[in-house]
Design an enzyme around this catalytic site. Sequence first.
Site, PDB file in Angstrom:
ATOM      1  N   ARG A  87      -5.894   7.523  -9.053  1.00 45.67           N
ATOM      2  CA  ARG A  87      -4.948   6.242  -8.489  1.00 45.67           C
ATOM      3  C   ARG A  87      -5.860   5.146  -9.099  1.00 45.67           C
ATOM      4  O   ARG A  87      -6.225   5.245  -9.555  1.00 45.67           O
ATOM      5  CB  ARG A  87      -4.350   6.583  -7.220  1.00 45.67           C
ATOM      6  CG  ARG A  87      -5.566   5.298  -6.287  1.00 45.67           C
ATOM      7  CD  ARG A  87      -5.903   5.623  -4.992  1.00 45.67           C
ATOM      8  NE  ARG A  87      -4.533   4.553  -4.255  1.00 45.67           N
ATOM      9  CZ  ARG A  87      -5.526   3.173  -3.727  1.00 45.67           C
ATOM     10  NH1 ARG A  87      -6.588   3.355  -4.118  1.00 45.67           N
ATOM     11  NH2 ARG A  87      -4.811   2.281  -3.575  1.00 45.67           N
ATOM     12  N   ASN A 134      -5.574   1.107  -8.434  1.00 51.70           N
ATOM     13  CA  ASN A 134      -5.979   0.021  -7.585  1.00 51.70           C
ATOM     14  C   ASN A 134      -6.831  -1.483  -8.032  1.00 51.70           C
ATOM     15  O   ASN A 134      -6.761  -1.354  -9.124  1.00 51.70           O
ATOM     16  CB  ASN A 134      -7.105  -0.129  -6.264  1.00 51.70           C
ATOM     17  CG  ASN A 134      -7.176  -0.560  -4.363  1.00 51.70           C
ATOM     18  OD1 ASN A 134      -6.351  -1.381  -4.672  1.00 51.70           O
ATOM     19  ND2 ASN A 134      -8.049  -1.059  -4.701  1.00 51.70           N
ATOM     20  N   TYR A 157       1.188  -0.779  -0.309  1.00 57.71           N
ATOM     21  CA  TYR A 157      -0.066  -0.316   0.128  1.00 57.71           C
ATOM     22  C   TYR A 157       1.285   1.461  -0.428  1.00 57.71           C
ATOM     23  O   TYR A 157       2.183   1.471   0.968  1.00 57.71           O
ATOM     24  CB  TYR A 157      -0.834   0.208   1.264  1.00 57.71           C
ATOM     25  CG  TYR A 157      -2.078  -0.813   0.989  1.00 57.71           C
ATOM     26  CD1 TYR A 157      -2.457  -1.122   0.646  1.00 57.71           C
ATOM     27  CD2 TYR A 157      -1.879  -1.759   2.946  1.00 57.71           C
ATOM     28  CE1 TYR A 157      -3.588  -2.141   0.278  1.00 57.71           C
ATOM     29  CE2 TYR A 157      -3.028  -2.256   2.537  1.00 57.71           C
ATOM     30  CZ  TYR A 157      -3.795  -2.642   2.063  1.00 57.71           C
ATOM     31  OH  TYR A 157      -4.856  -3.668   1.936  1.00 57.71           O
ATOM     32  N   GLU A 217      -9.171  -0.993 -11.326  1.00 57.60           N
ATOM     33  CA  GLU A 217     -10.524  -0.146 -11.207  1.00 57.60           C
ATOM     34  C   GLU A 217      -9.070   1.536 -11.062  1.00 57.60           C
ATOM     35  O   GLU A 217      -7.615   1.434 -10.258  1.00 57.60           O
ATOM     36  CB  GLU A 217     -10.532   0.289  -9.381  1.00 57.60           C
ATOM     37  CG  GLU A 217     -11.288  -0.628  -9.020  1.00 57.60           C
ATOM     38  CD  GLU A 217     -11.500  -1.026  -8.259  1.00 57.60           C
ATOM     39  OE1 GLU A 217     -12.487  -2.004  -7.119  1.00 57.60           O
ATOM     40  OE2 GLU A 217     -11.085  -0.013  -6.581  1.00 57.60           O
ATOM     41  N   TYR A 253      -7.691 -10.953   1.964  1.00 57.12           N
ATOM     42  CA  TYR A 253      -8.435  -9.635   1.789  1.00 57.12           C
ATOM     43  C   TYR A 253      -8.443  -9.607   0.204  1.00 57.12           C
ATOM     44  O   TYR A 253     -10.029  -9.029  -0.311  1.00 57.12           O
ATOM     45  CB  TYR A 253      -7.958  -8.580   2.535  1.00 57.12           C
ATOM     46  CG  TYR A 253      -8.609  -7.082   1.929  1.00 57.12           C
ATOM     47  CD1 TYR A 253      -9.573  -7.163   2.561  1.00 57.12           C
ATOM     48  CD2 TYR A 253      -7.788  -6.337   0.777  1.00 57.12           C
ATOM     49  CE1 TYR A 253     -10.521  -5.608   2.292  1.00 57.12           C
ATOM     50  CE2 TYR A 253      -8.613  -5.355   0.333  1.00 57.12           C
ATOM     51  CZ  TYR A 253      -9.972  -4.822   1.205  1.00 57.12           C
ATOM     52  OH  TYR A 253     -10.768  -3.708   1.089  1.00 57.12           O
ATOM     53  N   LYS A 254      -8.290  -9.658  -1.129  1.00 55.65           N
ATOM     54  CA  LYS A 254      -8.826  -9.500  -1.978  1.00 55.65           C
ATOM     55  C   LYS A 254      -9.216 -10.657  -2.597  1.00 55.65           C
ATOM     56  O   LYS A 254      -9.377 -10.853  -3.826  1.00 55.65           O
ATOM     57  CB  LYS A 254      -6.827  -9.010  -3.413  1.00 55.65           C
ATOM     58  CG  LYS A 254      -6.204  -7.565  -2.589  1.00 55.65           C
ATOM     59  CD  LYS A 254      -5.357  -7.377  -3.073  1.00 55.65           C
ATOM     60  CE  LYS A 254      -5.182  -5.644  -3.060  1.00 55.65           C
ATOM     61  NZ  LYS A 254      -5.313  -5.019  -3.671  1.00 55.65           N
TER      62      LYS A 254
END
Lengths: 355, 321
Positions: free
Chosen positions: A223, A225, A37, A265, A316-317
């Site tokens: 940005r 993601n 991150y 994204e 999480y992904k």
Amino acid sequence: MTIQFNDETFRDDYTFRNSDWAIKRFPFPFHEDSYMYSVNMEQHRGGPEGSVFEKRFDVDEHYISEMRDRAIVLAEDPLRCQSLPHMTLAGWDLLELIMVSKSEDYPDLFELHRNGDKWRWINKPLGIDDTFTFMDDASLPYGPMEYITRQAQGDFAVLDQRENNLWMDAGMVTTQADWSLDFDIGMNFFEWHAPVPRAHEMGVFKRALKFLLNIQQGSPARRLNWTMTVNPLLDTSPENYHKWGVQKTSLMPENIGRKQHLRVELQTFYRLPRSNALVFPIRCYLIALDDLVTVPKWGRRLHRVIRDLPEDLATYKGFIRNRPMILDYLSQYDDGKPTSPGIWPDLETEPPLEK
Amino acid sequence: MSAGTQKIPVIVTAKVPLNELVTRFEFQHAEGGSLPPFSGGAHTVVEMQDGDKTRLNPYSLMSDPMDPSHYAISVRRDDQGRGGSVFMHDKVQVGDRMVISYPVNLFPLDLTAKKHLMFAGGIGITPFLSQIRQLERIAGRFELHYSVRSAALASYAEELTTRHRAHVHVYHDDQDERIALADLLRGQPPGTHVYICGPRGMIDWVRETAADLGWPDAAVHYEEFLAPQSGKPFDVQLAASGKTVTVGEHESLLEAIERAGVDAPYMCRGGACGQCETRVIRHDGTLLHNDHWLEDDEHASGEKIMPCVSRFEGKTLVLDR
């Protein structure tokens, strides 16, 4: 250039495909061979010609089919589009931003004619020609935010700014990576990000919020993601998890290259002028691994990123269970050669795969 | 931010003295066409070329936010100030080209409010003029309490009372008229938000009275642009750019950094927005904090400074800039 629009589906028979043009302009999200991150924001002021960064709101070959998919989702679940009462002004701001941007950036596809507050909007790909009164809610078939986001690819979170925080007070969310507008509506920035591991401890959200609160009119930011999605599904919502979650078990070594997609994204951030709200368009791009590895640099790099990603992030992904199979596949496309810095494909300069 | 701030070339199309202190300036886009719409309470930073000096002063936009044909600001002459307002009054003429920033709003309406209760003091009336225009469009409920020194200095009071007879109350100091603040605050319906723009004393008075009566902080909004204070000259080392520059008596630290050719971030230039926050690498002396942005413990830590309004006294100051 003229865009050749695809006739394709993001459900059932999954006829979604990327053309060679779409593959080469795919927004690959990793600028180096590892991922962690960061507040990786930059100004959203155009980009290389033909790239997804070039226009304010990118329109590509999937436009018509994506809008058709959105209409299906909304018909089944109207709560994917919500706007709290104080957000109507922000909805008009967003309508104006998208209409002005698209008509200027794609004059062959969209036209906006303004005569005072009498506006005429022509959307040629979708066959729309509407005349309405700006700021008159009754002059459109939907609220202003819903009207325009039924004609714009990607999700839209419209955030009110008050108390030094941002509030998820309106949105159109049908192409999301497993989050729910209906659950998050009315939450503030820290509340809706609560499920994200690590980033809170790293102070990422505090820094990101500070940055976002200061985004100024006329100076949008962006940005990237990413996550992973099995099958080219736009609607990977919690509401429909029972339909798509189980599809993750359908992955097999024989079909992984076609079924497993990298989901990226392109997130942009605009200050809205009249409401002082912030709009956060979240545009989803999908690419099958078979297509991604046609770019040697991306094949090498994605293997290294997925291999070295910490376990909690892979969980999480949502691909922890399939990670070994994904790595088996991707390792075929990693010959250990160094990769050039940056996200671009560098097809002319990067060596072909030697394996 | 400076590098990111979009600027607009404009032509001065009107200069209208309202009374002995306040003059209104109107701008249109220098290349014709529309100016960006904005939200009530927004300001613009006006660049003034005063000889070899560039002055950058924030002024609230007071025109109708929905009218993109022109912007208007009102400038109160301050002969004791650093010269920006005097430059506007004495040097700027109709037809001049100027550069202003895109609108920025640090004093927006809270659109969740059921009612907007406004307190203006003197030139602090300007942001309320655009906010009231915005509220007219969206049928918002408001009430303005406007305190002025005298009828002669009551800028825009007549227009406001004519247009909104039942919602605007003007108080003249020279007639000993006072806002019955506690009673007013006690009588508000739930969901009311309070807005204050005026001199420091007025802001403190309203905020403290509201707090004593149990108003939540989140329902009390205020805007006070601080003018940079003059002070003794001092040297500053800019570590990231390898430069040393002397900050003059009537110059702000930010202005000195800019004069050295270093592109430093800024937005409000009045100690409120936080954009110019700068890390102090080393100092031997006293940081003179004048901002509203940093917390008390941050002021005490000596690790951060807001160069738009704060200064330094002592031997060595090294900034990460």
